[in-house]
Design a protein around this motif. Sequence first.
Motif, PDB file in Angstrom:
ATOM      1  N   CYS A  14      -2.750  -5.492  -2.122  1.00 53.43           N
ATOM      2  CA  CYS A  14      -1.705  -4.833  -2.127  1.00 53.43           C
ATOM      3  C   CYS A  14      -1.201  -5.252  -2.251  1.00 53.43           C
ATOM      4  N   THR A  61       0.974  -0.570  -4.076  1.00 55.24           N
ATOM      5  CA  THR A  61       0.239  -0.655  -4.997  1.00 55.24           C
ATOM      6  C   THR A  61      -1.813  -1.535  -5.533  1.00 55.24           C
ATOM      7  N   GLN A  62      -2.261  -1.097  -4.793  1.00 50.33           N
ATOM      8  CA  GLN A  62      -3.687  -1.304  -4.829  1.00 50.33           C
ATOM      9  C   GLN A  62      -4.565  -1.438  -5.474  1.00 50.33           C
ATOM     10  N   LEU A  63      -5.107  -2.854  -5.618  1.00 52.96           N
ATOM     11  CA  LEU A  63      -5.368  -3.130  -6.769  1.00 52.96           C
ATOM     12  C   LEU A  63      -6.964  -4.243  -6.248  1.00 52.96           C
ATOM     13  N   MET A  99     -11.296  -6.059 -12.952  1.00 52.44           N
ATOM     14  CA  MET A  99      -9.835  -5.491 -12.036  1.00 52.44           C
ATOM     15  C   MET A  99      -9.952  -4.087 -12.112  1.00 52.44           C
ATOM     16  N   VAL A 101      -6.815  -1.008 -10.737  1.00 53.25           N
ATOM     17  CA  VAL A 101      -5.437  -1.300 -10.005  1.00 53.25           C
ATOM     18  C   VAL A 101      -5.284   0.620 -10.548  1.00 53.25           C
ATOM     19  N   ASP A 102      -4.290   0.555  -8.318  1.00 51.70           N
ATOM     20  CA  ASP A 102      -4.096   1.673  -8.559  1.00 51.70           C
ATOM     21  C   ASP A 102      -2.704   2.353  -8.861  1.00 51.70           C
ATOM     22  N   ALA A 103      -2.613   2.249 -10.420  1.00 55.59           N
ATOM     23  CA  ALA A 103      -1.653   2.301 -10.970  1.00 55.59           C
ATOM     24  C   ALA A 103      -1.164   3.327 -12.201  1.00 55.59           C
ATOM     25  N   ALA A 148       1.269  -1.519 -13.465  1.00 58.21           N
ATOM     26  CA  ALA A 148       0.079  -1.904 -13.120  1.00 58.21           C
ATOM     27  C   ALA A 148       0.307  -3.165 -13.798  1.00 58.21           C
ATOM     28  N   VAL A 182       2.104  -5.301 -11.286  1.00 57.98           N
ATOM     29  CA  VAL A 182       0.815  -6.081 -10.025  1.00 57.98           C
ATOM     30  C   VAL A 182       0.333  -7.184 -10.436  1.00 57.98           C
ATOM     31  N   VAL A 183      -0.291  -6.703 -12.297  1.00 53.93           N
ATOM     32  CA  VAL A 183      -1.232  -8.072 -12.561  1.00 53.93           C
ATOM     33  C   VAL A 183      -0.267  -9.115 -12.978  1.00 53.93           C
TER      34      VAL A 183
END
Length: 300
Positions: free
Chosen positions: A65, A124-126, A135, A137-139, A145, A148-149
């Motif tokens: 997260c 943001t969870q992933l 992978m 990503v909850d974006a 996204a 976070v990446v």
Amino acid sequence: MFKNARFFRLDTPFALDAAALEARLGERRFRPCGPIETATLGWSAPLGEETAGLVHGVGGCLLMCARKQERLLPSAAVAEAVDERVSELESGEARDVGRAERRRLREQIVTEMLPRAFTRSRRTQLYIDTEAGWMVVDAASEKQAEEVVSLLRETLETLPAKLPDPSKTPSTVMTSWLLDGTAPPDFVAGDACELRDSDDSAGVVRCSGQDLASDEMLNHIRAGKRVTKLAIEWDERLSFVLAEDLSLKRLRVGDALLEEMDDTDLEPAARLDAEFAILALQMRQLIERLDEVCGLLSTD
């Protein structure tokens, strides 16, 4: 748990286990904004702040997260303060304030206002599916996204993750599903979609609560519009809106899969663990099906 999903293909097997990944994420653990910082971004506990772990592993999937905190400075308030300061200088010193000086005043005012500004956090969870090589990503947006990446790439110093490059255009596939009735039996169209003109992105039809097989809807497609978003129920296990970039929104696990948890009295962290285990397994199988339908090849 996840309300959105954006997929990234891993070009090479993910080499870190949960413990090693935990150690790396710990080097970029989230911290709140300082008095004059506009934003901070780091890693937080995926099962809630009452837990300590930065990585939660289930069935070959590693859940993480990212947390971003921003100080909120309304642009209108800053502009008003700048105007007041400029007015004071011009009237007090009988001179005009130039553009460069106005910029310096704005920077000074922002620095003065930041320590008193409210803060807002976004999580943001992933997770990385080490077995399937994806992978998720909850974006809700591409920008979220990618942010976070990029954080994960900076944390690990390398991350060969790329967006899928499907051999069959998802928009073409979804358009054929509606127009020709060629959808596989496990992909059932819902009652919502977005249609766009092939040669004019401004020509958009959005509908909800409609019979997508009606002549009214099909005539739009026959006239040249293509399906860019489509509500789908997959195999009674997941429901979502599939977009032409293969992102999922309004993601929801089927009620039948969650019934067993509803009959038990689980602590919040234990419930999140169970929900993630269910979601990760279903997503792994859904990505396999999307690969079969669209051919999810990685970009070079």
